[in-house]
Design a protein around this motif. Structure first.
Motif, PDB file in Angstrom:
ATOM      1  N   MET A 130     -13.627  19.348   4.264  1.00 48.74           N
ATOM      2  CA  MET A 130     -14.402  17.970   4.399  1.00 48.74           C
ATOM      3  C   MET A 130     -15.377  17.949   3.559  1.00 48.74           C
ATOM      4  SD  MET A 130     -15.924  15.439   7.459  1.00 48.74           S
ATOM      5  CE  MET A 130     -17.135  16.465   7.883  1.00 48.74           C
ATOM      6  N   HIS A 131     -15.496  17.155   2.723  1.00 49.95           N
ATOM      7  CA  HIS A 131     -16.690  16.911   1.584  1.00 49.95           C
ATOM      8  C   HIS A 131     -17.895  16.132   2.043  1.00 49.95           C
ATOM      9  CE1 HIS A 131     -19.052  17.568  -2.025  1.00 49.95           C
ATOM     10  NE2 HIS A 131     -19.110  16.227  -2.126  1.00 49.95           N
ATOM     11  N   THR A 132     -19.119  16.334   2.362  1.00 51.08           N
ATOM     12  CA  THR A 132     -20.305  15.613   2.481  1.00 51.08           C
ATOM     13  C   THR A 132     -21.072  15.270   1.304  1.00 51.08           C
ATOM     14  OG1 THR A 132     -20.385  16.662   4.692  1.00 51.08           O
ATOM     15  CG2 THR A 132     -22.350  15.396   4.085  1.00 51.08           C
ATOM     16  N   PHE A 133     -21.471  13.877   1.170  1.00 50.00           N
ATOM     17  CA  PHE A 133     -22.274  13.378   0.025  1.00 50.00           C
ATOM     18  C   PHE A 133     -23.605  13.070   0.471  1.00 50.00           C
ATOM     19  CE2 PHE A 133     -17.755  12.170  -0.840  1.00 50.00           C
ATOM     20  CZ  PHE A 133     -17.450  12.746  -1.776  1.00 50.00           C
ATOM     21  N   ALA A 134     -24.389  13.452  -0.341  1.00 48.54           N
ATOM     22  CA  ALA A 134     -25.950  12.998  -0.162  1.00 48.54           C
ATOM     23  C   ALA A 134     -26.400  13.365   1.221  1.00 48.54           C
ATOM     24  CB  ALA A 134     -26.146  11.655  -0.780  1.00 48.54           C
ATOM     25  N   ALA A 135     -26.078  14.486   1.698  1.00 47.06           N
ATOM     26  CA  ALA A 135     -26.586  14.758   3.196  1.00 47.06           C
ATOM     27  C   ALA A 135     -27.760  14.869   3.404  1.00 47.06           C
ATOM     28  CB  ALA A 135     -25.833  16.398   3.293  1.00 47.06           C
ATOM     29  N   PRO A 136     -28.909  15.381   2.631  1.00 47.33           N
ATOM     30  CA  PRO A 136     -30.503  15.109   2.815  1.00 47.33           C
ATOM     31  C   PRO A 136     -30.767  13.743   2.892  1.00 47.33           C
ATOM     32  CG  PRO A 136     -29.818  16.825   1.055  1.00 47.33           C
ATOM     33  CD  PRO A 136     -28.626  15.901   1.121  1.00 47.33           C
ATOM     34  N   VAL A 137     -30.134  12.748   2.182  1.00 56.67           N
ATOM     35  CA  VAL A 137     -30.752  11.526   2.101  1.00 56.67           C
ATOM     36  C   VAL A 137     -30.299  10.857   3.548  1.00 56.67           C
ATOM     37  CG1 VAL A 137     -30.276   9.149   0.897  1.00 56.67           C
ATOM     38  CG2 VAL A 137     -30.330  11.303  -0.285  1.00 56.67           C
ATOM     39  N   PHE A 138     -28.883  10.961   4.122  1.00 57.17           N
ATOM     40  CA  PHE A 138     -28.594  10.236   5.206  1.00 57.17           C
ATOM     41  C   PHE A 138     -29.302  11.143   6.334  1.00 57.17           C
ATOM     42  CE2 PHE A 138     -25.047   9.255   2.240  1.00 57.17           C
ATOM     43  CZ  PHE A 138     -25.139   7.825   2.335  1.00 57.17           C
ATOM     44  N   ALA A 139     -29.522  12.187   6.211  1.00 52.11           N
ATOM     45  CA  ALA A 139     -30.290  12.994   7.409  1.00 52.11           C
ATOM     46  C   ALA A 139     -31.534  12.069   7.375  1.00 52.11           C
ATOM     47  CB  ALA A 139     -30.594  14.266   7.016  1.00 52.11           C
ATOM     48  N   LYS A 174     -15.436  12.818   2.441  1.00 53.47           N
ATOM     49  CA  LYS A 174     -14.224  12.774   2.090  1.00 53.47           C
ATOM     50  C   LYS A 174     -13.426  13.973   2.661  1.00 53.47           C
ATOM     51  CE  LYS A 174     -13.387  14.615  -2.013  1.00 53.47           C
ATOM     52  NZ  LYS A 174     -13.419  14.867  -3.517  1.00 53.47           N
ATOM     53  N   ILE A 175     -12.216  13.243   3.264  1.00 53.58           N
ATOM     54  CA  ILE A 175     -11.539  14.526   3.919  1.00 53.58           C
ATOM     55  C   ILE A 175      -9.994  14.609   3.007  1.00 53.58           C
ATOM     56  CG2 ILE A 175      -9.855  14.842   5.526  1.00 53.58           C
ATOM     57  CD1 ILE A 175     -11.509  13.231   7.605  1.00 53.58           C
ATOM     58  N   VAL A 176      -9.762  16.007   2.673  1.00 47.59           N
ATOM     59  CA  VAL A 176      -8.839  16.109   1.661  1.00 47.59           C
ATOM     60  C   VAL A 176      -7.767  17.035   2.415  1.00 47.59           C
ATOM     61  CG1 VAL A 176      -8.319  17.280  -0.387  1.00 47.59           C
ATOM     62  CG2 VAL A 176     -10.384  15.925  -0.090  1.00 47.59           C
ATOM     63  N   ILE A 177      -6.509  16.561   2.449  1.00 50.46           N
ATOM     64  CA  ILE A 177      -5.619  17.608   2.878  1.00 50.46           C
ATOM     65  C   ILE A 177      -4.538  17.821   1.666  1.00 50.46           C
ATOM     66  CG2 ILE A 177      -3.210  17.737   4.358  1.00 50.46           C
ATOM     67  CD1 ILE A 177      -4.628  15.720   6.396  1.00 50.46           C
ATOM     68  N   PRO A 178      -4.326  18.919   1.212  1.00 47.07           N
ATOM     69  CA  PRO A 178      -3.827  19.381  -0.138  1.00 47.07           C
ATOM     70  C   PRO A 178      -2.494  18.768  -0.206  1.00 47.07           C
ATOM     71  CG  PRO A 178      -4.963  21.296   0.796  1.00 47.07           C
ATOM     72  CD  PRO A 178      -5.032  20.277   1.864  1.00 47.07           C
ATOM     73  N   ASN A 179      -2.138  18.141  -1.530  1.00 50.46           N
ATOM     74  CA  ASN A 179      -0.817  17.356  -1.598  1.00 50.46           C
ATOM     75  C   ASN A 179      -0.397  16.125  -0.677  1.00 50.46           C
ATOM     76  OD1 ASN A 179      -0.579  19.362  -3.759  1.00 50.46           O
ATOM     77  ND2 ASN A 179       0.283  20.798  -2.369  1.00 50.46           N
ATOM     78  N   LYS A 180      -1.388  15.852   0.218  1.00 46.90           N
ATOM     79  CA  LYS A 180      -0.845  14.711   1.257  1.00 46.90           C
ATOM     80  C   LYS A 180      -1.924  13.922   1.343  1.00 46.90           C
ATOM     81  CE  LYS A 180       1.630  17.628   4.519  1.00 46.90           C
ATOM     82  NZ  LYS A 180       1.697  18.139   5.853  1.00 46.90           N
ATOM     83  N   LEU A 181      -3.255  13.934   1.401  1.00 46.46           N
ATOM     84  CA  LEU A 181      -4.288  12.799   1.739  1.00 46.46           C
ATOM     85  C   LEU A 181      -5.608  13.201   1.267  1.00 46.46           C
ATOM     86  CD1 LEU A 181      -4.453  10.304   3.619  1.00 46.46           C
ATOM     87  CD2 LEU A 181      -5.303  11.707   5.154  1.00 46.46           C
ATOM     88  N   LYS A 182      -6.240  12.091   0.656  1.00 48.56           N
ATOM     89  CA  LYS A 182      -7.620  12.051   0.259  1.00 48.56           C
ATOM     90  C   LYS A 182      -8.215  10.843   0.990  1.00 48.56           C
ATOM     91  CE  LYS A 182      -8.680  13.227  -3.764  1.00 48.56           C
ATOM     92  NZ  LYS A 182      -9.175  13.354  -5.159  1.00 48.56           N
ATOM     93  N   LYS A 183      -9.090  10.839   1.775  1.00 52.11           N
ATOM     94  CA  LYS A 183      -9.717   9.572   2.436  1.00 52.11           C
ATOM     95  C   LYS A 183     -11.165   9.757   2.352  1.00 52.11           C
ATOM     96  CE  LYS A 183      -6.528   6.984   4.396  1.00 52.11           C
ATOM     97  NZ  LYS A 183      -6.253   5.642   4.321  1.00 52.11           N
TER      98      LYS A 183
END
Length: 336
Positions: free
Chosen positions: A1-10, A94-103
């Motif tokens: 799982m990838h986190t975007f702009a974590a310090p801002v949302f904190a 963002k959640i990434v499951i290799p070769n299956k899913l990116k949400k």
């Protein structure tokens, strides 16, 4: 799982007095998430945490890019207007499951929290075409969100909070207009106030009245607003004693001025207070959501198509300035 702009949302979470542990306890609870049945035309999935405190929604890559590119402006707006009605974004992932899913999905503070006594909810856009939802649930335990035409004959009875509410909606929609955004909604729900809540509300009102009366007793010049000048005698080089600068009356006048400039109000003492307004007899839950739709070429074509399909009727896809004006007009006409 990838986190975007974590310090801002904190920073956003801290401004709402939401601890990291509270977020983890809610999002990582062993209890199942609740799927939210939406009447939205988008293909997004909606979920509530089991305690119904946080709202999760899948987003397209374009929508996530739009939010992140305008995040500085969004944060500046919340800093200037800390009691803004805009929904509070608490994280983008963002959640990434290799070769299956990116949400991609976002986490928001739920407007309808706490919801123990809420029995009806609305999604308001300020138009009529396609804005009715069947309130029947067919006996199923699902949450229905109704629309503009379901609200006909009703009003938002805020009493003395009406002017603040109208001003803040106008300020928030002006901000969205600057971003060239349309098709946003006002989420709205209400519940009757209990006797103890009515008593607490009146004590708040008494506090405001006492504070206002105190500011009226401020000596001439002590409570000058921006743009007002002291008299010539006051500006003749006489030093102002320290005890006058720090006097309770002057501090109160300054605080009241800041309240007015930044559209602040007295908030109820519980979680999610920025989305709660107490009227004379009811507690209202309000928030502006769905702020990712830009007036693109696709929307311009949709505007043309709806003009042909709904001649003479009011529909949602219009230029952002017109959308903002119509939205604010609906608020004015339906608030007492």
């Amino acid at each position: 799982m990838h986190t975007f702009a974590a310090p801002v949302f904190a920073t956003v979470r801290r401004s709402l007095d939401i601890s990291e542990q509270e977020v983890l306890d809610s999002l990582c609870s062993s209890a199942n998430y609740l799927q939210f049945i939406s009447n939205s035309k988008s293909k997004a999935d909606f979920f509530l945490t089991n305690d119904k405190r946080f709202f999760l929604k899948t987003q397209s890559k374009r929508e996530v890019r739009f939010l992140l590119s305008n995040l500085p402006k969004y944060m500046d707006h919340l800093e200037k207007y800390p009691h803004s009605l805009l929904v509070r974004f608490l994280g983008v992932y963002k959640i990434v499951i290799p070769n299956k899913l990116k949400k991609y999905f976002i986490v928001m503070q739920s407007v309808f929290y706490p919801d123990e006594r809420i029995n009806i909810r609305y999604d308001i856009k300020g138009c009529e075409a396609g804005r009715w939802a069947d309130p029947e649930t067919g006996g199923k335990q699902i949450i229905k969100v109704l629309k503009d035409n379901n609200f006909k004959g009703q009003c938002i009875a805020l009493g003395q909070e009406k002017s603040w509410f109208a001003r803040q909606v106008k300020t928030d929609t002006a901000f969205l207009q600057e971003l060239d955004v349309l098709d946003y909604s006002l989420l709205l729900a209400h519940q009757p106030l209990h006797r103890d809540e009515l008593d607490g509300k009146h004590s708040f009102a008494d506090l405001v009245l006492r504070t206002t009366n105190q500011s009226e007793e401020v000596p001439d010049g002590a409570g000058c607003r921006s743009g007002q000048q002291p008299s010539a005698a006051e500006g003749a080089g006489e030093e102002t004693p320290t005890h006058e600068i720090n006097s309770p009356a002057k501090e109160t006048a300054i605080e009241l001025q800041e309240f007015q400039e930044h559209h602040r109000r007295l908030l109820p003492n519980f979680k999610n207070a920025v989305h709660v307004i107490d009227g004379a007899d009811c507690r209202y839950f309000v928030g502006i959501v769905d702020i990712f739709t830009v007036y693109s070429v696709k929307k311009r074509l949709e505007n043309l198509w709806k003009s042909l399909r709904y001649p003479g009727r009011i529909f949602s896809t219009v230029r952002p300035p017109k959308y903002s004006q119509r939205f604010c007009r609906w608020i004015e006409e339906h608030t007492q």
